[in-house]
Design a protein around this motif. Structure first.
Motif, PDB file in Angstrom:
ATOM      1  N   VAL A 304       0.797  -1.304  -0.075  1.00 37.63           N
ATOM      2  CA  VAL A 304       0.096   0.050  -0.129  1.00 37.63           C
ATOM      3  C   VAL A 304       1.043   1.336   0.087  1.00 37.63           C
ATOM      4  N   PRO A 305       0.504   2.286  -0.925  1.00 39.69           N
ATOM      5  CA  PRO A 305       1.446   3.460  -0.880  1.00 39.69           C
ATOM      6  C   PRO A 305       1.380   4.453   0.485  1.00 39.69           C
ATOM      7  N   ASP A 306       2.374   5.176   0.723  1.00 41.84           N
ATOM      8  CA  ASP A 306       2.187   5.709   1.718  1.00 41.84           C
ATOM      9  C   ASP A 306       1.425   6.832   1.905  1.00 41.84           C
ATOM     10  N   GLN A 307       1.105   7.291   3.088  1.00 42.97           N
ATOM     11  CA  GLN A 307       0.250   8.488   3.145  1.00 42.97           C
ATOM     12  C   GLN A 307       0.659   9.718   2.711  1.00 42.97           C
ATOM     13  N   GLY A 308      -0.257  10.461   1.744  1.00 38.81           N
ATOM     14  CA  GLY A 308       0.108  11.733   1.157  1.00 38.81           C
ATOM     15  C   GLY A 308      -0.224  11.805  -0.288  1.00 38.81           C
ATOM     16  N   PRO A 309       0.412  13.134  -0.789  1.00 39.98           N
ATOM     17  CA  PRO A 309       0.210  12.827  -2.422  1.00 39.98           C
ATOM     18  C   PRO A 309       0.837  12.052  -3.101  1.00 39.98           C
ATOM     19  N   GLY A 310       0.534  11.705  -4.337  1.00 40.85           N
ATOM     20  CA  GLY A 310       1.195  10.715  -4.836  1.00 40.85           C
ATOM     21  C   GLY A 310       2.441  11.243  -5.738  1.00 40.85           C
ATOM     22  N   SER A 311       3.443  10.586  -6.170  1.00 40.90           N
ATOM     23  CA  SER A 311       4.551  10.789  -6.576  1.00 40.90           C
ATOM     24  C   SER A 311       4.423  10.631  -8.405  1.00 40.90           C
ATOM     25  N   LEU A 312       5.416  10.811  -9.234  1.00 36.81           N
ATOM     26  CA  LEU A 312       5.369  10.662 -10.478  1.00 36.81           C
ATOM     27  C   LEU A 312       5.483   9.028 -10.690  1.00 36.81           C
ATOM     28  N   LEU A 313       6.074   8.464  -9.762  1.00 34.52           N
ATOM     29  CA  LEU A 313       6.155   6.996  -9.939  1.00 34.52           C
ATOM     30  C   LEU A 313       5.030   6.212  -9.496  1.00 34.52           C
ATOM     31  N   ASN A 314       3.877   7.043  -8.735  1.00 41.52           N
ATOM     32  CA  ASN A 314       2.762   6.546  -8.620  1.00 41.52           C
ATOM     33  C   ASN A 314       1.754   6.687 -10.018  1.00 41.52           C
ATOM     34  N   GLY A 315       2.139   7.997 -10.491  1.00 42.50           N
ATOM     35  CA  GLY A 315       1.418   8.132 -11.677  1.00 42.50           C
ATOM     36  C   GLY A 315       1.521   7.252 -13.035  1.00 42.50           C
ATOM     37  N   ALA A 316       2.755   6.596 -12.922  1.00 42.15           N
ATOM     38  CA  ALA A 316       3.265   5.937 -13.679  1.00 42.15           C
ATOM     39  C   ALA A 316       2.246   4.135 -13.817  1.00 42.15           C
ATOM     40  N   ALA A 317       1.563   4.149 -12.856  1.00 42.47           N
ATOM     41  CA  ALA A 317       0.521   3.106 -12.859  1.00 42.47           C
ATOM     42  C   ALA A 317      -0.733   3.329 -14.202  1.00 42.47           C
ATOM     43  N   LEU A 318      -0.800   4.409 -14.432  1.00 40.36           N
ATOM     44  CA  LEU A 318      -2.017   4.652 -15.329  1.00 40.36           C
ATOM     45  C   LEU A 318      -1.505   4.094 -16.949  1.00 40.36           C
ATOM     46  N   ALA A 319      -0.268   3.757 -16.806  1.00 37.80           N
ATOM     47  CA  ALA A 319       0.252   2.870 -18.239  1.00 37.80           C
ATOM     48  C   ALA A 319      -0.478   1.444 -18.231  1.00 37.80           C
ATOM     49  N   VAL A 320      -1.059   1.165 -16.891  1.00 38.95           N
ATOM     50  CA  VAL A 320      -1.746  -0.290 -17.018  1.00 38.95           C
ATOM     51  C   VAL A 320      -2.947  -0.070 -17.870  1.00 38.95           C
ATOM     52  N   PRO A 321      -4.141   0.735 -17.758  1.00 38.51           N
ATOM     53  CA  PRO A 321      -5.099   0.489 -18.311  1.00 38.51           C
ATOM     54  C   PRO A 321      -4.903   1.242 -19.903  1.00 38.51           C
ATOM     55  N   VAL A 322      -3.692   2.005 -20.242  1.00 38.31           N
ATOM     56  CA  VAL A 322      -3.395   2.217 -21.759  1.00 38.31           C
ATOM     57  C   VAL A 322      -2.925   0.827 -22.293  1.00 38.31           C
ATOM     58  N   ALA A 323      -2.317  -0.080 -21.503  1.00 41.09           N
ATOM     59  CA  ALA A 323      -1.750  -1.158 -22.199  1.00 41.09           C
ATOM     60  C   ALA A 323      -3.041  -2.049 -22.547  1.00 41.09           C
ATOM     61  N   ALA A 324      -3.955  -2.101 -21.644  1.00 35.74           N
ATOM     62  CA  ALA A 324      -5.151  -3.028 -21.955  1.00 35.74           C
ATOM     63  C   ALA A 324      -5.984  -2.394 -22.886  1.00 35.74           C
ATOM     64  N   ALA A 325      -6.125  -1.082 -23.039  1.00 41.07           N
ATOM     65  CA  ALA A 325      -6.890  -0.588 -24.212  1.00 41.07           C
ATOM     66  C   ALA A 325      -5.987  -0.881 -25.699  1.00 41.07           C
ATOM     67  N   LEU A 326      -4.734  -0.790 -25.653  1.00 41.81           N
ATOM     68  CA  LEU A 326      -3.873  -0.833 -26.894  1.00 41.81           C
ATOM     69  C   LEU A 326      -4.339  -2.565 -27.218  1.00 41.81           C
ATOM     70  N   ALA A 327      -4.317  -3.569 -26.159  1.00 38.83           N
ATOM     71  CA  ALA A 327      -4.550  -4.785 -26.342  1.00 38.83           C
ATOM     72  C   ALA A 327      -5.677  -5.225 -26.952  1.00 38.83           C
ATOM     73  N   VAL A 328      -6.891  -4.560 -26.516  1.00 42.15           N
ATOM     74  CA  VAL A 328      -8.267  -4.367 -27.080  1.00 42.15           C
ATOM     75  C   VAL A 328      -8.160  -3.942 -28.554  1.00 42.15           C
ATOM     76  N   ALA A 329      -7.592  -2.953 -28.914  1.00 42.38           N
ATOM     77  CA  ALA A 329      -7.412  -2.430 -30.135  1.00 42.38           C
ATOM     78  C   ALA A 329      -6.675  -3.432 -31.309  1.00 42.38           C
ATOM     79  N   TRP A 330      -5.588  -3.917 -30.406  1.00 43.57           N
ATOM     80  CA  TRP A 330      -4.712  -4.746 -31.610  1.00 43.57           C
ATOM     81  C   TRP A 330      -5.527  -6.218 -31.794  1.00 43.57           C
ATOM     82  N   PHE A 331      -6.163  -6.974 -30.958  1.00 42.28           N
ATOM     83  CA  PHE A 331      -7.005  -8.071 -30.926  1.00 42.28           C
ATOM     84  C   PHE A 331      -8.156  -7.540 -31.979  1.00 42.28           C
ATOM     85  N   THR A 332      -8.582  -6.636 -31.924  1.00 40.29           N
ATOM     86  CA  THR A 332      -9.753  -5.999 -32.809  1.00 40.29           C
ATOM     87  C   THR A 332      -9.091  -5.930 -34.385  1.00 40.29           C
TER      88      THR A 332
END
Length: 614
Positions: A304-332
């Motif tokens: 679990v992340p530490d208490q407080g505002p997120g850093s740039l490394l926490n924002g890198a987690a947004l790459a997961v839904p981007v990869a999922a969307a690209l996988a949907v686009a590729w298979f289609t």
């Protein structure tokens, strides 16, 4: 003795099939319950300080087995005296019961050797009933234990999980058909399911949605692994603090392993944006951890992340839904524009957008369902909200996959339908036709071998050659249907003989190495490699219908059928019965001496006899 009739035998076989399916369901449930009980007993026996007897262990094992089906448990012994609910289902434990119920229903619905196929509805009902009988017995056994099942959850979701697994098994035994739908379903949906095009598009959407959910799970597991690696010290302290002996540590390790899929879904919800709840007043998102979390002392919760505002490394987690969307686009896009199909078979832009949106909707539904079972209350106070919020994770997955997947699918479709000369999409075959003069001068065995090779190559190149028809002409490609002026009127060969005029009828295939202006029927080194869209017509027959042996066999069959009215098979003029041999053709010396040419149909003159009187 009385003999059984066919109707009585069929009724007896049907009864035996239903009884066998009922036993299969009960055995499947017993196998799952027995395996989990053995594991709990091993941990209890190895513990140096057990706090209950064998009866308590069996009740606890039955409760954990019901929890693996989605049942809610109640822990009555608490410090406050108020019973606390335990509704977080370890998803790794769900795989065993679901697989056993699925396999029992599949085996019950498959026909045995020498017997007709049993009723699918009967097999489903019998297997489900046999399994639920064992569930009812386990619930009665666990009622007086330390983890008591909630009676309201035995119908939903326990019975629903068992029925779904059994239905999937019967569907697998039937060959996984996509229809027909039941008669009570809407008529418009039944008509749509009957169309092949609808089934193909629905299958593509389901595959793309499954790919998106899989990428989300993989990305969430990766986030959890990275977070645990960064906080390895805290995870180790939590692991060693829960148990001081090795049997207790082994039990903690088993519990943590069974919760790994839950942690992956927590990571996926974190990457999607809504995050997860750590109590009634704390929520962890990529933007930061708000509130005061009520986190139990457990190794997986060290991520679990530490208490407080997120850093740039926490924002890198947004790459997961981007990869999922690209996988949907590729298979289609792979189904919208296959690389081995002609351009005319590609989907339109509207169809691509529609299938991508359906895949995004399926990915969102799967994400919402999985995140709903990945969390659950662990108490009545601050821990009554613990885990991802499914009604936020599902819409977030829909927004990500639809917002990125639709444009990406359209771009990938355009990329796969680009000009053939720019990538792997080779719509024009690169076969080289042998020259016509070489075929004319080849020996019969060589010509037969060449013909067989051409037939084998034609089967593989037919699909690629058909793709040329209807394709838009490119500005750098030679104009089809036009040849040189000399070829159109009939050119001249190097030895001075006139060449026949070429045909201007286009053919389905095209040789890519043809020179501009070349002709189909022109003789010479370039013959046989005409302009784009043409191929020579002077090919050899590929079937043995005209061979001499087959002709003689057909003639003999006709002669036998005619009753002897037909004559024998005519002799080949090239092989006369005269032992002297065929007459040589007339040469220039014969014409110069005034001697006539020999007739191949007349016998050669006898040199001892006097010639004709002049």
């Amino acid at each position: 003795m009385t003999q059984r009739g066919p109707k009585a035998t069929a009724e007896r076989n049907r009864t035996l099939d239903l009884a066998s399916a009922l036993v299969r369901g009960a055995v499947a449930a017993g196998l799952g319950l027995g395996a989990l009980t053995v594991l709990v007993m091993v941990v209890w026996i190895s513990s140096p300080y057990p706090d209950s007897g064998p009866g308590g262990v069996l009740r606890a094992a039955a409760g954990v087995w019901l929890l693996a089906h989605g049942a809610g448990l109640v822990r009555p012994d608490t410090l406050s005296g108020v019973p606390a609910p335990v509704s977080m289902v370890p998803l790794l434990l769900v795989l065993g019961p679901v697989w056993l119920a699925h396999r029992a229903a599949r085996d019950a619905a498959e026909p045995e050797e020498g017997r007709p196929r049993p009723s699918q509805a009967g097999a489903f009902c019998a297997v489900t009933a046999g399994y639920l009988l064992v569930v009812a017995g386990a619930a009665a056994c666990a009622r007086g234990g330390s983890l008591r099942p909630d009676p309201d959850t035995l119908v939903f979701p326990v019975a629903l999980v068992v029925a779904g697994a059994a239905a999937a098994g019967v569907w697998t035994a039937a060959g996984r058909p996509f229809g027909p739908l039941p008669s009570w379903s809407p008529l418009a949906l039944q008509e749509a399911t009957a169309r092949t095009l609808f089934r193909d598009r629905a299958e593509a959407a389901c595959r793309s949605a499954a790919a998106g959910v899989t990428v989300l799970l993989g990305g969430g597991a990766l986030l959890v692994a990275v977070a645990l690696g960064r906080n390895a010290g805290a995870a180790q302290d939590a692991f060693l603090g829960l148990a001081g002996d090795w049997p207790g540590r082994f039990a903690v390790l088993l519990l943590a392993a069974s919760l790994v899929p839950n942690a992956a879904l927590w990571g996926a919800a974190y990457g999607l944006g809504p995050g997860f709840s750590l109590g009634t007043g704390a929520t962890a998102t990529p933007l930061g951890l708000d509130g005061t979390p009520a986190v139990p002392h457990f190794p997986l919760l060290a991520a679990v992340p530490d208490q407080g505002p997120g850093s740039l490394l926490n924002g890198a987690a947004l790459a997961v839904p981007v990869a999922a969307a690209l996988a949907v686009a590729w298979f289609t896009a792979r189904r919208a524009a296959p690389a081995d199909a002609p351009r005319a078979q590609a989907w339109s832009t509207r169809e691509t957008v529609r299938v991508t949106l359906l895949a995004a909707l399926g990915c969102a539904a799967g994400t919402a369902l999985l995140t709903a079972v990945a969390g659950g209350p662990l108490g009545t106070g601050a821990l009554r909200e613990f885990g991802p919020v499914w009604w936020l994770a599902g819409p977030a997955a829909l927004v990500w996959t639809a917002g990125i997947g639709v444009p990406a699918a359209l771009l990938l479709r355009l990329w796969r339908l680009r000009t053939p000369g720019w990538a792997w999409r080779r719509d024009v075959p690169e076969a080289e036709e042998p020259p016509a003069t070489a075929r004319a001068t080849a020996t019969p065995p060589a010509r037969a071998a060449a013909t067989a090779t051409a037939v084998e190559a034609e089967a593989g190149e037919k699909a690629e050659a058909e793709a040329v028809i209807g394709r838009r002409r490119r500005w750098w490609a030679p104009w089809r249907g036009r040849g040189g002026a000399a070829g159109a009127a009939g050119g001249a060969t190097p030895d001075g003989t006139a060449a026949p005029a070429a045909s201007s009828v286009p053919a389905p295939g095209a040789a890519p190495d043809a020179a501009p202006g070349a002709l189909v029927g022109a003789a010479g080194p370039g013959a046989g490699r005409g302009d784009a869209g043409f191929e020579p017509y002077d090919f050899l027959p590929t079937d043995p219908w005209h061979e001499k042996d087959f002709r003689e066999a057909r003639w003999a069959s006709l002669k036998r059928g005619s009753g002897g009215l037909m004559a024998d098979f005519p002799a080949d003029p090239a092989d006369p019965a005269d032992p002297v041999g065929p007459a040589a053709p007339a040469g220039p010396a014969d014409f110069a001496a005034g001697r006539p040419a020999a007739d191949p149909g007349r016998p050669a003159p006898d040199p001892d006899r006097p010639g004709p009187t002049p």
